[in-house]
Design an enzyme around this catalytic site. Structure first.
Site, short mmCIF file in Angstrom:
data_model
loop_
_atom_site.label_atom_id
_atom_site.label_comp_id
_atom_site.label_asym_id
_atom_site.label_seq_id
_atom_site.Cartn_x
_atom_site.Cartn_y
_atom_site.Cartn_z
CG ASP A 65 -1.85 1.12 1.19
OD1 ASP A 65 -1.60 2.11 0.60
OD2 ASP A 65 -2.70 1.32 2.33
CE1 TYR A 153 -5.62 10.78 -10.80
CE2 TYR A 153 -6.46 12.41 -12.62
CZ TYR A 153 -5.79 10.97 -12.29
OH TYR A 153 -5.10 10.33 -13.33
CB THR A 188 -7.58 1.19 -18.76
OG1 THR A 188 -8.13 2.37 -17.98
CG2 THR A 188 -6.25 1.76 -19.42
#
Length: 245
Positions: A65, A153, A188
Site C-alpha cells: 500500500d 486528483y 482501460t
C-alpha cells in the site's frame, strides 16, 4: 508494426508503481519485452498475479500500500539499487467539492501525490551510485482540461508536474533524469467504467488523431525516456494525448 527495442534497457532494474492493471500493466509488459529486470508494486493482488502468470513469471510483484510509507521504504530497501523508477500509481475516483473532508483530502494526496516524492527519494542514492538513472512520473490531461469532479486528483497531478521540474534540477548533477508523461484518455477497464461508448466517441472527436489511446502507446514514450536514447531529456512533460489537450 513492430515496437522499438532499446538495448540500453536490457538487464536494467525497473520499478513500476501501480503496475497490476491498466496503464501500469502495459508498462510492465513493455519493460519485460525489453528484457529488463522488472518489479512492480500494487495492492491488487489478484490482478497482479494474473499479470505475472500471463508474462511467464518474468516480472516480480511486490504487494504494498503506497500510502504506508514505512512499507514502501522497506520494498525499496529490498530492491536497491534501481535504474528506472516509473511513478504510475494513482486513483481517479470522482468527488464533488462539497463532499471533500479533511480526511479525504489527506487520503487522496497520499494516494496520488505523496508517494511519488518518497519513492524518488528512496531510489536516488542508488541511482547516484550507479552513475545515473531515470525517473518517469505520471501527470494527467485532466487538470489541463479542468474536468469535473476531480479536484483532488487534478491538484495532485498538477503537483506532480511541479515536482518533476524541481527534482530534475536537484538530481541532475547526479545524472538522474526526471520527466513527466501526460496521457490523454487511455482505454482501460477502469476508464470504461466512467465513459459510455458515446462518451468515448466524444473524446475521439475532440482529439486531433481519431483513435483511442491504448496503454502500449503510453508505454512507448516511457521506454524512450527510460532508455539511453533519452539521455538529455529531463524536467519536462511529454504528452501522449492524440492531440486532445
Amino acid at each position: 508494426m513492430g515496437s522499438a527495442i532499446y538495448p540500453s534497457l536490457a538487464g536494467k532494474r525497473v520499478v513500476i508503481t501501480g503496475g497490476g492493471s491498466g496503464i501500469g500493466a502495459g508498462l510492465v509488459e513493455a519493460f519485460v519485452n525489453q528484457e529488463a529486470d522488472v518489479h512492480f508494486i500494487d495492492i491488487l493482488k489478484d490482478d497482479a498475479q494474473a499479470l505475472v502468470d500471463r508474462l511467464d513469471g518474468k516480472p516480480t510483484f511486490h504487494e504494498c500500500d503506497l500510502t504506508d510509507l514505512d512499507a514502501l521504504a522497506a520494498v525499496f530497501r529490498q530492491l536497491a539499487p534501481v535504474d528506472v523508477l516509473v511513478n504510475n500509481a494513482a486513483n481517479d475516483d470522482r468527488h464533488a467539492l462539497m463532499d471533500i473532508t479533511p480526511d479525504y483530502w489527506d487520503n487522496r494526496i497520499a494516494v496520488n501525490l505523496r508517494h511519488v516524492l518518497f519513492a524518488t527519494q528512496a531510489v536516488a542514492p542508488g541511482m547516484k551510485s550507479r552513475g545515473g538513472g531515470a525517473v518517469i512520473n505520471f501527470g494527467s490531461i485532466s487538470w489541463h482540461l479542468g474536468l469535473e469532479n476531480l479536484a483532488l486528483y487534478e491538484t495532485s497531478k498538477a503537483g506532480i508536474e511541479g515536482m518533476t521540474r524541481a527534482l530534475a534540477r536537484e538530481l541532475g548533477e547526479d545524472n538522474i533524469r526526471v520527466n513527466c508523461v501526460v496521457p490523454g484518455n487511455v482505454k482501460t477497464p477502469r476508464q470504461s467504467k466512467w465513459y459510455s461508448p458515446e462518451g468515448e466517441a466524444e473524446i475521439v472527436e475532440a482529439q486531433a488523431l481519431k483513435t483511442r489511446i491504448q496503454p502500449h502507446h503510453v508505454a512507448s514514450m516511457v521506454l524512450f525516456l527510460a532508455s539511453d536514447d533519452g539521455a538529455v531529456c529531463t524536467g519536462h512533460n511529454y504528452w501522449v494525448d492524440a492531440g486532445w489537450g
